[in-house]
Design a protein around this motif. Sequence first.
Motif, mmCIF file in Angstrom:
data_model
loop_
_atom_site.group_PDB
_atom_site.id
_atom_site.type_symbol
_atom_site.label_atom_id
_atom_site.label_comp_id
_atom_site.label_asym_id
_atom_site.label_seq_id
_atom_site.Cartn_x
_atom_site.Cartn_y
_atom_site.Cartn_z
ATOM 1 N N GLY A 158 50.783 40.238 -33.680
ATOM 2 C CA GLY A 158 52.254 39.950 -32.974
ATOM 3 C C GLY A 158 51.383 38.437 -32.465
ATOM 4 N N ASN A 159 52.315 37.610 -31.883
ATOM 5 C CA ASN A 159 51.460 36.670 -30.805
ATOM 6 C C ASN A 159 50.861 37.080 -29.408
ATOM 7 O OD1 ASN A 159 51.512 33.945 -29.200
ATOM 8 N ND2 ASN A 159 53.662 33.260 -29.058
ATOM 9 N N THR A 160 49.867 37.130 -29.789
ATOM 10 C CA THR A 160 48.475 37.681 -28.455
ATOM 11 C C THR A 160 48.147 35.871 -27.589
ATOM 12 O OG1 THR A 160 47.198 37.227 -30.075
ATOM 13 C CG2 THR A 160 48.119 39.349 -29.705
ATOM 14 N N SER A 161 49.051 34.894 -27.895
ATOM 15 C CA SER A 161 48.958 33.323 -27.446
ATOM 16 C C SER A 161 47.253 32.982 -26.939
ATOM 17 C CB SER A 161 49.153 33.886 -25.929
ATOM 18 O OG SER A 161 50.004 32.502 -25.464
ATOM 19 N N ALA A 162 46.824 32.972 -25.914
ATOM 20 C CA ALA A 162 45.142 33.399 -25.782
ATOM 21 C C ALA A 162 44.046 33.869 -26.312
ATOM 22 C CB ALA A 162 45.049 32.782 -23.965
ATOM 23 N N ALA A 163 44.487 35.217 -26.938
ATOM 24 C CA ALA A 163 44.190 35.509 -27.940
ATOM 25 C C ALA A 163 43.863 35.770 -29.419
ATOM 26 C CB ALA A 163 44.629 37.618 -27.099
ATOM 27 N N SER A 164 45.214 35.283 -29.240
ATOM 28 C CA SER A 164 45.220 34.702 -31.020
ATOM 29 C C SER A 164 44.252 34.060 -32.245
ATOM 30 C CB SER A 164 46.735 34.283 -31.059
ATOM 31 O OG SER A 164 46.960 33.226 -30.900
ATOM 32 N N ILE A 165 44.001 33.113 -31.151
ATOM 33 C CA ILE A 165 43.326 32.505 -32.295
ATOM 34 C C ILE A 165 41.834 32.951 -32.422
ATOM 35 C CG2 ILE A 165 41.283 29.812 -32.335
ATOM 36 C CD1 ILE A 165 44.315 29.223 -30.910
ATOM 37 N N PRO A 166 40.997 33.223 -30.848
ATOM 38 C CA PRO A 166 39.427 34.083 -31.685
ATOM 39 C C PRO A 166 40.106 35.523 -32.572
ATOM 40 C CG PRO A 166 39.941 34.252 -29.127
ATOM 41 C CD PRO A 166 41.518 33.359 -30.097
ATOM 42 N N LEU A 167 41.074 36.325 -32.121
ATOM 43 C CA LEU A 167 41.186 37.241 -33.011
ATOM 44 C C LEU A 167 41.162 37.066 -34.662
ATOM 45 C CD1 LEU A 167 44.240 39.099 -30.889
ATOM 46 C CD2 LEU A 167 41.641 39.571 -31.490
ATOM 47 N N ALA A 168 42.126 35.940 -34.378
ATOM 48 C CA ALA A 168 41.991 35.678 -36.310
ATOM 49 C C ALA A 168 40.870 34.835 -36.761
ATOM 50 C CB ALA A 168 43.231 34.099 -36.486
ATOM 51 N N LEU A 169 39.656 34.139 -35.999
ATOM 52 C CA LEU A 169 38.835 33.504 -36.324
ATOM 53 C C LEU A 169 37.951 34.681 -36.664
ATOM 54 C CD1 LEU A 169 36.631 31.025 -36.093
ATOM 55 C CD2 LEU A 169 36.367 32.064 -33.886
ATOM 56 N N ASP A 170 37.735 35.718 -35.998
ATOM 57 C CA ASP A 170 37.201 37.028 -36.126
ATOM 58 C C ASP A 170 37.472 37.108 -37.691
ATOM 59 O OD1 ASP A 170 35.511 39.004 -35.117
ATOM 60 O OD2 ASP A 170 37.267 40.559 -35.799
ATOM 61 N N THR A 171 39.197 37.812 -37.746
ATOM 62 C CA THR A 171 39.169 38.423 -38.893
ATOM 63 C C THR A 171 39.235 37.192 -39.880
ATOM 64 O OG1 THR A 171 41.332 39.264 -37.747
ATOM 65 C CG2 THR A 171 41.339 39.145 -39.981
ATOM 66 N N ALA A 172 38.859 36.476 -39.683
ATOM 67 C CA ALA A 172 38.433 35.255 -41.271
ATOM 68 C C ALA A 172 36.774 35.646 -41.854
ATOM 69 C CB ALA A 172 38.895 34.111 -41.096
ATOM 70 N N VAL A 173 36.631 35.766 -40.292
ATOM 71 C CA VAL A 173 34.926 35.340 -40.779
ATOM 72 C C VAL A 173 34.127 36.770 -41.337
ATOM 73 C CG1 VAL A 173 32.763 35.619 -39.275
ATOM 74 C CG2 VAL A 173 34.261 34.081 -38.301
ATOM 75 N N ARG A 174 35.023 38.172 -40.333
ATOM 76 C CA ARG A 174 34.881 39.136 -41.231
ATOM 77 C C ARG A 174 35.217 39.494 -42.523
ATOM 78 N NH1 ARG A 174 33.584 42.935 -37.069
ATOM 79 N NH2 ARG A 174 33.711 42.520 -34.731
ATOM 80 N N ASP A 175 36.172 38.891 -42.843
ATOM 81 C CA ASP A 175 36.732 38.687 -44.810
ATOM 82 C C ASP A 175 35.661 38.284 -45.443
ATOM 83 O OD1 ASP A 175 38.165 37.369 -44.414
ATOM 84 O OD2 ASP A 175 40.427 37.685 -43.955
ATOM 85 N N GLY A 176 34.984 37.304 -44.969
ATOM 86 C CA GLY A 176 34.154 36.784 -45.689
ATOM 87 C C GLY A 176 35.596 35.106 -46.137
ATOM 88 N N ARG A 177 36.179 34.827 -44.999
ATOM 89 C CA ARG A 177 36.639 33.812 -46.280
ATOM 90 C C ARG A 177 36.026 32.720 -45.175
ATOM 91 N NH1 ARG A 177 42.983 35.229 -44.194
ATOM 92 N NH2 ARG A 177 41.871 36.873 -42.994
ATOM 93 N N ILE A 178 36.072 32.988 -44.162
ATOM 94 C CA ILE A 178 34.832 31.413 -43.439
ATOM 95 C C ILE A 178 33.158 31.602 -43.248
ATOM 96 C CG2 ILE A 178 35.324 30.077 -41.191
ATOM 97 C CD1 ILE A 178 37.634 31.171 -40.203
ATOM 98 N N GLN A 179 33.115 30.400 -43.686
ATOM 99 C CA GLN A 179 31.487 30.891 -44.401
ATOM 100 C C GLN A 179 30.678 29.474 -43.216
ATOM 101 O OE1 GLN A 179 30.380 32.686 -46.318
ATOM 102 N NE2 GLN A 179 32.124 33.876 -47.021
ATOM 103 N N ARG A 180 30.001 29.816 -43.531
ATOM 104 C CA ARG A 180 28.698 28.598 -42.475
ATOM 105 C C ARG A 180 28.807 27.083 -43.658
ATOM 106 N NH1 ARG A 180 27.833 30.214 -37.826
ATOM 107 N NH2 ARG A 180 26.557 31.844 -37.164
ATOM 108 N N GLY A 181 29.243 25.872 -41.992
ATOM 109 C CA GLY A 181 28.976 24.659 -42.575
ATOM 110 C C GLY A 181 31.012 24.485 -43.189
ATOM 111 N N HIS A 182 31.632 25.637 -42.808
ATOM 112 C CA HIS A 182 33.398 25.105 -42.576
ATOM 113 C C HIS A 182 33.579 24.837 -42.232
ATOM 114 C CE1 HIS A 182 34.183 28.783 -46.652
ATOM 115 N NE2 HIS A 182 33.549 27.299 -46.925
#
Length: 202
Positions: A158-182
Motif C-alpha cells: 500500500g502507500n506507506t508514504s515515508a516508509a515506501s522508498i526504503p521498503l522498495a529499495l530493500d525489496t529490490a536489493v534483496r531480490d538482486g535487481r539493484i547491484q553495486r554501481g547501479h
Amino acid sequence: YALGIAEKFIRSGSHKRALVIGAEVFSRILDWQDRTTCVLFGDGAGAVVLEASEEPGILATAAHADGSQNRILSVPGQVCGGQVIGDPFLRMDGPAVFKFAVRVLSEVAIECCEAAEISPNSIDWLIPHQANIRIIESTAKKLGLDMNKVIVTVDRHGNTSAASIPLALDTAVRDGRIQRGHKVLLEGVGGGFTWGAILLEF
C-alpha cells in the motif's frame, strides 16, 4: 529531505555515518468509512545507513515545498491542550493529488539528472514513492523510462508514504535487481505539499 540532510552532514565532515528512518502509522488517522483513502494507505517503516566514502554515493539531491497546496492532502485537525480539535482524519482530493504529483515528480527527477549531468535514460532504477500505480506509471512515461526500470511494491505494502522508498529499495536489493554501481533515483511526494529526489550510485 532526511537523506539530503544526512548527506550534507557527512559531506561536511562533521559525521561519518547516519541512520535515516522513514515510518508511518496511517491506521491511526484513517476514516474507515472513507473508501477513497482507507483502502490506499498502510503502516510501515524502513531505514538506510549512509557512510562516508572516498567514492561519492549520492550524486544529486533536490527538495521542494509548496504550502499553498496543503488542502489537497492533509489532516485538517490539530492537537491543542492534549485534545484533537477539528477533523482528525487524513483527507485527500485524489484527482488533484494525481495531477500535482505526476508533474512535480517528473520535474524533480529531471532536476537531479541535470545536476548530475546525466540523462534520465542513464538511470538503472527508479524507486518512486509508492503512492499508486497510476502516478508511478505516468511519472515513468514522462521521464521516458520503461516500467522494467521502475521498482513497484505498492501492490504489496500500500502507500506507506515515508516508509515506501526504503521498503522498495530493500525489496529490490534483496531480490538482486539493484547491484553495486547501479544509478538509482529515489523520489517522493508528501502532504503539505513537499517533494524531492535523490540520485545515487548504489
